[in-house]
Motif scaffolding. Structure first.
Motif, PDB file in Angstrom:
ATOM      1  N   UNK A  85       0.829  -1.210   0.000  1.00 22.08           N
ATOM      2  CA  UNK A  85       0.000   0.000   0.000  1.00 22.08           C
ATOM      3  C   UNK A  85       0.859   1.254   0.000  1.00 22.08           C
ATOM      4  N   UNK A  86       1.923   1.242   0.785  1.00 24.41           N
ATOM      5  CA  UNK A  86       2.811   2.405   0.804  1.00 24.41           C
ATOM      6  C   UNK A  86       3.512   2.592  -0.540  1.00 24.41           C
ATOM      7  N   UNK A  87       3.837   1.479  -1.187  1.00 19.21           N
ATOM      8  CA  UNK A  87       4.532   1.570  -2.480  1.00 19.21           C
ATOM      9  C   UNK A  87       3.635   2.170  -3.554  1.00 19.21           C
ATOM     10  N   UNK A  88       2.383   1.740  -3.620  1.00 15.43           N
ATOM     11  CA  UNK A  88       1.510   2.309  -4.648  1.00 15.43           C
ATOM     12  C   UNK A  88       1.132   3.754  -4.303  1.00 15.43           C
ATOM     13  N   UNK A  89       1.046   4.061  -3.016  1.00  9.43           N
ATOM     14  CA  UNK A  89       0.855   5.475  -2.621  1.00  9.43           C
ATOM     15  C   UNK A  89       2.029   6.316  -3.101  1.00  9.43           C
TER      16      UNK A  89
END
Length: 468
Positions: A85-89
């Motif tokens: 989730x942090x990566x796609x954010x």
């Protein structure tokens, strides 16, 4: 679409090429998956390393990117989700699409900046459900496939002003509640709700009586058998005004396992009608691509099944991809084309180009292109990158990247197939030929008007029902 707010046109991007063609033909937004958490594992999909430049490319063209995280998760699936989730954010995506409450809670906890949309897999068909998701932080719901147009209009009136509605308007339908099917899992052990559906609803079935296992009976009398679970494809091109009047904020085209030709053709037709062209002018375009018989799904009554064999009909083939165009004089242009299927000198093809009617193009002065010695260093560098990722068969000509392409050295290694050329015809030897028949090779033709990179040349199929 006079006097009505125009919905967003949301297109599928099963890979980098589909993303580029969706954008070229007018999508306002695309939805895609990375290598986890999406429901289309057969699509090319995107790695987390590719995602930032895909998002940057879309944003450079004013197009939003939605990432699917819509599997029904088990505990083991959630282990890597916080970092994901942090990566796609951090990649800059505009929204994430979920169907599982645990996935939603995890994303909200670890990447609260991400806008959350709720997948049709969540089967939202009433205002209470939509408002419950709203309270949990979602700001768009994709309506259940089973909702009628009037129910969607009623739902919209019950929602807060900042809660959007998205609906499917085109593509495959499932014999299941909003796609939540167990048949694939039961028959072959491949779970549709984990992204591995083998589409057994399209298979041919016969009836067998327990005491007579060697005798088989057709469920319906038909020479080809019966396909009792084979739903018709959805087609709402003629009803976009009604959807806008119902308050729909986004219309969605199904098809993350579809090829670029499908995406380009369907997006182009819907773009033209959204922008004011009459639907009847573009309805025939939706016959050009691979499809089953069409219906309007549940919008105006019960959805329809087809008892036809599982043969997709397609009237046209993609034969050429425009890569570059140079003016020879005031009336002639020399066009570089990448061969997708064979075409011949003198053949009349159709040209699909954004913001334009379908044109006829006669193939004239056909030549195969071979790179000259001493071509630009950029072209040579790209050729090396391409060869390392996709070794050529038969000495295919090489092309350099343009300013419009994904042009960093790292990007070239990740997805060389989608680079647009910036070569000049002067960099190539032209050998006259009667036929273009080497897949993905470059050829040149002469036209009387300019063509744009990524325009499509297509031919009429002799057998529309043959398998792709």
């Amino acid at each position: 679409m006079a006097e009505l707010r125009k919905p967003e046109l949301l297109a599928p991007a099963g890979g980098m090429e589909q993303l580029a063609y969706a954008i070229h033909f007018g999508a306002d937004a695309v939805y895609l998956a990375c290598d986890k958490y999406g429901l289309r594992t057969r699509a090319s999909n995107f790695s987390l390393e590719e995602l930032p430049r895909a998002v940057a490319y879309a944003h450079d063209h004013g197009v939003k990117v939605h990432v699917t995280c819509n599997i029904y998760a088990h505990d083991k699936d959630l282990v890597d989700l916080p970092a994901y989730a942090r990566a796609i954010r951090d990649a800059g995506v505009d929204a994430v699409i979920v169907s599982d409450l645990g996935v939603l809670a995890t994303i909200r906890a670890h990447a609260p900046e991400l806008e959350v949309h709720v997948s049709t897999q969540a089967s939202i068909s009433n205002a209470a459900a939509a408002l419950a998701w709203y309270q949990l932080g979602a700001r768009r719901v994709v309506c259940a496939r089973e909702m009628s147009l009037s129910e969607i209009a009623d739902l919209k009136r019950e929602l807060p002003a900042d809660m959007q509605l998205e609906v499917f308007v085109h593509g495959a339908m499932c014999m299941a509640i909003s796609g939540r099917c167990l048949i694939s899992d039961h028959l072959v052990g491949r779970a549709a709700n984990q992204g591995n559906c083998v589409q057994p609803c399209r298979w041919r079935y016969e009836l067998v009586e327990e005491s007579r296992p060697d005798e088989r009976f057709s469920i319906e009398e038909d020479a080809q058998g019966t396909y009792i679970m084979n739903s018709k494809d959805l087609n709402m091109l003629a009803h976009l005004d009604a959807l806008a009047a119902a308050g729909v904020d986004s219309i969605k085209i199904e098809g993350r396992v579809k090829k670029a030709f499908y995406v380009a053709t369907v997006v182009n037709a819907y773009r033209h009608v959204l922008d004011g062209d009459p639907a009847e002018r573009w309805a025939s375009e939706l016959e050009k691509i691979s499809h089953r018989p069409y219906s309007t799904g549940f919008y105006f009554g019960d959805a329809e099944q087809t008892d036809d064999a599982d043969t997709y009909v397609q009237l046209n083939d993609w034969v050429g991809e425009v890569r570059a165009c140079e003016a020879l004089d005031n009336q002639r242009y020399r066009v570089i084309v990448r061969c997708r299927n064979r075409f011949r000198e003198g053949e009349v093809l159709e040209l699909l180009s954004p913001d334009a009617p379908v044109e006829k193009v006669e193939i004239r002065e056909l030549a195969e292109l071979f790179e000259k010695q001493g071509a630009s260093q950029d072209a040579q560098a790209l050729a090396v990158a391409r060869a390392s990722a996709h070794p050529d068969k038969g000495g295919a000509p090489k092309a350099a990247a343009s300013a419009d392409s994904f042009d960093s050295p790292q990007a070239r290694k990740l997805s060389p197939i989608d680079e647009l050329p910036c070569e000049r015809l002067a960099d190539y030897d032209q050998v006259p030929v009667d036929m273009a028949n080497k897949g993905m090779h470059l050829y040149a033709i002469t036209t009387e008007f300019a063509l744009r990179p990524r325009d499509i040349l297509r031919s009429t199929r002799l057998d529309p029902s043959r398998k792709n």
